[in-house]
Write a protein that holds these residues in place. Structure first.
Motif, short mmCIF file in Angstrom:
data_model
loop_
_atom_site.label_atom_id
_atom_site.label_comp_id
_atom_site.label_asym_id
_atom_site.label_seq_id
_atom_site.Cartn_x
_atom_site.Cartn_y
_atom_site.Cartn_z
N HIS A 155 0.84 -1.18 0.00
CA HIS A 155 0.00 0.00 0.00
C HIS A 155 0.88 1.24 0.00
N ALA A 156 0.50 2.23 -0.78
CA ALA A 156 1.22 3.50 -0.75
C ALA A 156 1.07 4.18 0.61
N GLU A 157 -0.04 3.88 1.30
CA GLU A 157 -0.30 4.51 2.60
C GLU A 157 -0.64 3.43 3.63
N PRO A 158 0.35 2.68 4.12
CA PRO A 158 0.07 1.68 5.15
C PRO A 158 -0.50 2.31 6.41
N VAL A 159 -1.31 1.54 7.14
CA VAL A 159 -2.06 2.11 8.26
C VAL A 159 -1.28 2.15 9.56
N SER A 160 -0.17 1.42 9.62
CA SER A 160 0.59 1.39 10.88
C SER A 160 2.00 0.88 10.58
N PRO A 161 2.89 0.89 11.60
CA PRO A 161 4.26 0.42 11.39
C PRO A 161 4.39 -1.10 11.37
N LEU A 162 3.45 -1.79 10.73
CA LEU A 162 3.42 -3.25 10.70
C LEU A 162 3.74 -3.76 9.30
N VAL A 163 4.63 -4.73 9.23
CA VAL A 163 4.98 -5.40 7.99
C VAL A 163 4.85 -6.91 8.21
N LEU A 164 4.22 -7.60 7.27
CA LEU A 164 4.08 -9.05 7.33
C LEU A 164 4.91 -9.69 6.23
N ALA A 165 5.53 -10.82 6.54
CA ALA A 165 6.32 -11.53 5.52
C ALA A 165 6.19 -13.03 5.74
N SER A 166 6.12 -13.75 4.63
CA SER A 166 6.01 -15.22 4.65
C SER A 166 7.12 -15.79 3.78
N PRO A 167 8.25 -16.17 4.38
CA PRO A 167 9.40 -16.60 3.60
C PRO A 167 9.39 -18.06 3.17
N HIS A 168 8.51 -18.88 3.75
CA HIS A 168 8.58 -20.33 3.52
C HIS A 168 7.31 -20.92 2.92
N SER A 169 6.39 -20.08 2.43
CA SER A 169 5.14 -20.64 1.89
C SER A 169 5.15 -20.74 0.36
N GLY A 170 6.29 -20.46 -0.28
CA GLY A 170 6.37 -20.56 -1.74
C GLY A 170 6.12 -21.98 -2.23
N ARG A 171 5.41 -22.09 -3.33
CA ARG A 171 5.06 -23.42 -3.85
C ARG A 171 5.22 -23.50 -5.37
N LEU A 172 6.06 -22.63 -5.93
CA LEU A 172 6.38 -22.70 -7.37
C LEU A 172 7.74 -23.39 -7.51
N TYR A 173 7.72 -24.64 -7.93
CA TYR A 173 8.93 -25.47 -7.99
C TYR A 173 9.54 -25.39 -9.38
N LEU A 203 -8.02 -10.29 13.15
CA LEU A 203 -6.89 -9.88 13.99
C LEU A 203 -6.03 -8.79 13.37
N VAL A 204 -6.05 -8.65 12.05
CA VAL A 204 -5.12 -7.71 11.41
C VAL A 204 -5.24 -6.30 11.98
N PRO A 205 -6.43 -5.73 12.14
CA PRO A 205 -6.50 -4.39 12.75
C PRO A 205 -5.90 -4.34 14.15
N ALA A 206 -6.10 -5.41 14.92
CA ALA A 206 -5.51 -5.46 16.26
C ALA A 206 -3.99 -5.55 16.19
N LEU A 207 -3.48 -6.32 15.21
CA LEU A 207 -2.03 -6.40 15.05
C LEU A 207 -1.46 -5.05 14.63
N ALA A 208 -2.21 -4.33 13.78
CA ALA A 208 -1.77 -2.99 13.40
C ALA A 208 -1.71 -2.08 14.62
N GLU A 209 -2.66 -2.24 15.54
CA GLU A 209 -2.64 -1.45 16.77
C GLU A 209 -1.46 -1.84 17.66
N VAL A 210 -1.13 -3.14 17.69
CA VAL A 210 0.04 -3.58 18.45
C VAL A 210 1.29 -2.84 17.97
N ALA A 211 1.41 -2.67 16.65
CA ALA A 211 2.58 -1.98 16.11
C ALA A 211 2.66 -0.55 16.59
N ALA A 256 -4.78 -9.15 4.61
CA ALA A 256 -4.09 -8.03 5.28
C ALA A 256 -3.90 -6.83 4.36
N PRO A 257 -3.49 -7.01 3.10
CA PRO A 257 -3.30 -5.82 2.25
C PRO A 257 -4.58 -5.00 2.05
#
Length: 306
Positions: free
Chosen positions: A22-40, A276-284, A70-71
């Motif tokens: 997002h050009a304007e994220p709502v909080s200082p929260l970033v999510l990343a999933s490094p191990h869910s790739g399934r393109l072999y 939970l995403v809005p709550a996680l954004a508040e946690v940040a 989340a996005p």
């Protein structure tokens, strides 16, 4: 995807990763999933003595889809597209088993770490319970290709997300999303939060996250048996305003581990994380070094939209 209140997520796809931003994220929260790739890659499947299902059991399967809403809510999400058995970005780039290669590895390679000895370096030697992946030794050029085409682009994207977050909000909370297998000999909670025993994130933020998860009837543990990996150690630097928590989600909640398909609980858990995403954004926003100016600006914008 669009919430109606925020710009549409910006979807950037490469062979290495998908970024839902997002050009304007709502909080200082970033999510990343490094191990869910399934393109072999086909070349990898030809190199492997294991079938695709055996390889797929090493994935943090579908963790990206658990958080794919989340996005829409203004929280950026980065996902690796390639599988961890092919290239593990939660390892140092040249953390490799020298026995896998025909030539000597470059100087500075990490060849005797606990992960390498267990067969789980940047290029895994085994999948599942000690089952060797490769039919024959590989060239060092193969490792170099995976570093430059997969490992490095993922980390460059992650670094850019974190840097933008710090520039915008004064700080960043990265939740590094993983899944953990059901281990019959261990009674593990639903989710394990890893902060490298207090060194990668402010303790009160981890406590706040645990409370939010508990409010959704998800039991939590801390650092045992997963305290955090390379990403947590590399990026978690509270004194430099970057806080990282490794989040390990029990596969028993949402996955059929035998077939590597979404289980009976998948839809319900995805909905739980959507709530939970809005709550996680508040946690940040509870990060100790958050910019008050950024918080005021976001609150003013929310008031105007309301």
């Amino acid at each position: 995807m669009s919430s109606g209140l925020l710009p549409d997520p910006e979807h950037c796809v490469s062979s290495a990763f998908s970024l839902f931003d997002h050009a304007e994220p709502v909080s200082p929260l970033v999510l990343a999933s490094p191990h869910s790739g399934r393109l072999y890659p086909d070349s990898f499947l030809r190199q492997s003595r294991l079938d695709l299902l055996s390889l797929r059991r090493s994935e943090d399967a579908y963790v990206d889809l658990l958080f794919d809403t989340a996005p829409d809510l203004g929280v950026p999400l980065l996902c690796a597209n390639f599988p961890r058995a092919f290239c593990d970005v939660n390892r140092y780039a040249w953390e490799l088993d020298p026995g896998m290669f025909r030539e000597a590895l470059p100087e500075g390679s990490l060849t005797n770490t606990a992960k390498v000895r267990s067969g789980l370096g940047m290029m895994a030697r085994v999948a599942g319970p000690g089952r060797g992946i490769y039919r024959q030794q590989l060239s060092v050029a193969e490792a170099h290709d995976r570093v430059t085409r997969y490992w490095l682009p993922y980390h460059e994207a992650l670094e850019a997300m974190i840097a933008r977050c710090v520039a915008t909000f004064g700080t960043c909370l990265l939740l590094d999303l993983h899944s953990m297998p059901v281990l019959p000999h261990l009674r593990l909670p639903d989710i394990v939060l890893g902060d490298l025993h207090g060194s990668s994130c402010a303790g009160e933020v981890v406590d706040n996250l645990a409370r939010q998860l508990s409010a959704e009837n998800l039991s939590t543990g801390r650092n045992r048996p997963y305290a955090g990996g390379y990403i947590t150690a590399r990026y978690g630097a509270p004194l430099r305003h970057v806080h990282v928590i490794q989040v390990e989600i029990s596969r028993g909640l949402y996955l059929d581990e035998t077939t590597v398909t979404p289980g009976a609980g998948f839809t319900a858990l995805r909905e739980t994380f959507r709530r939970l995403v809005p709550a996680l954004a508040e946690v940040a926003w509870t990060l100790p070094d958050v910019s008050r100016a950024a918080r005021h600006s976001k609150q003013q914008s929310a008031d105007e939209q309301g």
